[in-house]
Design a protein around this motif. Structure first.
Motif, mmCIF file in Angstrom:
data_model
loop_
_atom_site.group_PDB
_atom_site.id
_atom_site.type_symbol
_atom_site.label_atom_id
_atom_site.label_comp_id
_atom_site.label_asym_id
_atom_site.label_seq_id
_atom_site.Cartn_x
_atom_site.Cartn_y
_atom_site.Cartn_z
ATOM 1 N N LEU A 80 0.838 -1.185 0.000
ATOM 2 C CA LEU A 80 0.000 0.000 0.000
ATOM 3 C C LEU A 80 0.874 1.236 0.000
ATOM 4 O O LEU A 80 2.025 1.208 0.428
ATOM 5 N N GLU A 81 0.278 2.283 -0.499
ATOM 6 C CA GLU A 81 0.920 3.588 -0.527
ATOM 7 C C GLU A 81 -0.006 4.552 0.211
ATOM 8 O O GLU A 81 -1.211 4.576 -0.029
ATOM 9 N N THR A 82 0.560 5.298 1.147
ATOM 10 C CA THR A 82 -0.201 6.297 1.884
ATOM 11 C C THR A 82 0.677 7.537 1.985
ATOM 12 O O THR A 82 1.686 7.638 1.302
ATOM 13 N N GLY A 83 0.286 8.478 2.823
ATOM 14 C CA GLY A 83 1.067 9.699 2.931
ATOM 15 C C GLY A 83 1.238 10.168 4.355
ATOM 16 O O GLY A 83 0.517 9.735 5.264
ATOM 17 N N THR A 84 2.174 11.076 4.539
ATOM 18 C CA THR A 84 2.500 11.566 5.877
ATOM 19 C C THR A 84 1.341 12.328 6.521
ATOM 20 O O THR A 84 1.308 12.459 7.747
ATOM 21 N N LYS A 85 0.394 12.807 5.730
ATOM 22 C CA LYS A 85 -0.750 13.528 6.284
ATOM 23 C C LYS A 85 -1.911 12.597 6.623
ATOM 24 O O LYS A 85 -3.031 13.055 6.867
ATOM 25 N N GLN A 86 -1.622 11.304 6.689
ATOM 26 C CA GLN A 86 -2.600 10.296 7.101
ATOM 27 C C GLN A 86 -1.999 9.450 8.228
ATOM 28 O O GLN A 86 -1.847 8.241 8.109
ATOM 29 N N PRO A 87 -1.672 10.086 9.351
ATOM 30 C CA PRO A 87 -1.009 9.340 10.428
ATOM 31 C C PRO A 87 -1.857 8.206 10.992
ATOM 32 O O PRO A 87 -1.316 7.180 11.436
ATOM 33 N N GLU A 88 -3.180 8.352 10.971
ATOM 34 C CA GLU A 88 -4.027 7.277 11.483
ATOM 35 C C GLU A 88 -3.961 6.049 10.576
ATOM 36 O O GLU A 88 -4.035 4.911 11.046
ATOM 37 N N ALA A 89 -3.782 6.255 9.269
ATOM 38 C CA ALA A 89 -3.625 5.130 8.348
ATOM 39 C C ALA A 89 -2.292 4.425 8.613
ATOM 40 O O ALA A 89 -2.239 3.192 8.692
ATOM 41 N N ILE A 90 -1.246 5.207 8.770
ATOM 42 C CA ILE A 90 0.065 4.625 9.055
ATOM 43 C C ILE A 90 0.015 3.829 10.355
ATOM 44 O O ILE A 90 0.539 2.715 10.434
#
Length: 158
Positions: A118-128
């Motif tokens: 998966l690819e996510t981003g730093t502005k989605q800390p809850e996803a990380i």
């Protein structure tokens, strides 16, 4: 909660995809995820798209995976790429994302995929936080945003 398989172009999937795109735009200011997706990407046996419905039959969470193999965007043979994980704001914190994620992992495993990526981003800390708590580890960047500084990629062996 009732989790159902639907096509990515199902009206409920389109509605929730519009919501997640709006949230991406709020967080990143870029109009949403520009990754190319087609409804057929999620057709079994090369993928699946799920929607969780609440007790009133309202769509409240989504997630899907699509097959990826060795390509020029950094994927490897046997990858199952996680896409459009999303829970509507009023239903967050109830474990829906974990349930969808577990169902997607099981489906991809049954389809013979080797790892979920998966690819996510730093502005989605809850996803990380969700993915790392479910056993995902940082991996080489792949996908549309692989050259972006805010991009973070994770993988888990299936």
């Amino acid at each position: 909660m009732n989790i159902r398989r639907v096509r990515f172009d199902h009206p409920d999937a389109v509605k929730l995809n519009d919501e997640v795109q709006a949230e991406y735009h709020l967080r990143y200011g870029d109009g949403g995820d520009a990754t190319s997706l087609d409804a057929a990407d999620f057709d079994p046996p090369r993928g699946v798209f799920l929607i969780a419905y609440d007790e009133h039959d309202r769509p409240v969470a989504t997630g899907g995976w699509r097959s990826q193999d060795d390509n020029d965007e950094g994927n490897a043979d046997g990858d199952a790429e996680l896409k459009r994980m999303f829970v509507v704001s009023q239903m967050r914190g109830r474990g829906l994302a974990r349930r969808i994620l577990a169902a997607l992992e099981e489906d991809a495993r049954a389809a013979g995929r080797l790892r979920m990526v998966l690819e996510t981003g730093t502005k989605q800390p809850e996803a990380i936080a969700l993915y790392t708590s479910c056993g995902y580890e940082s991996c080489d960047k792949f996908g549309y945003y692989r050259h972006y500084e805010e991009s973070r990629c994770y993988a888990k062996a299936l």
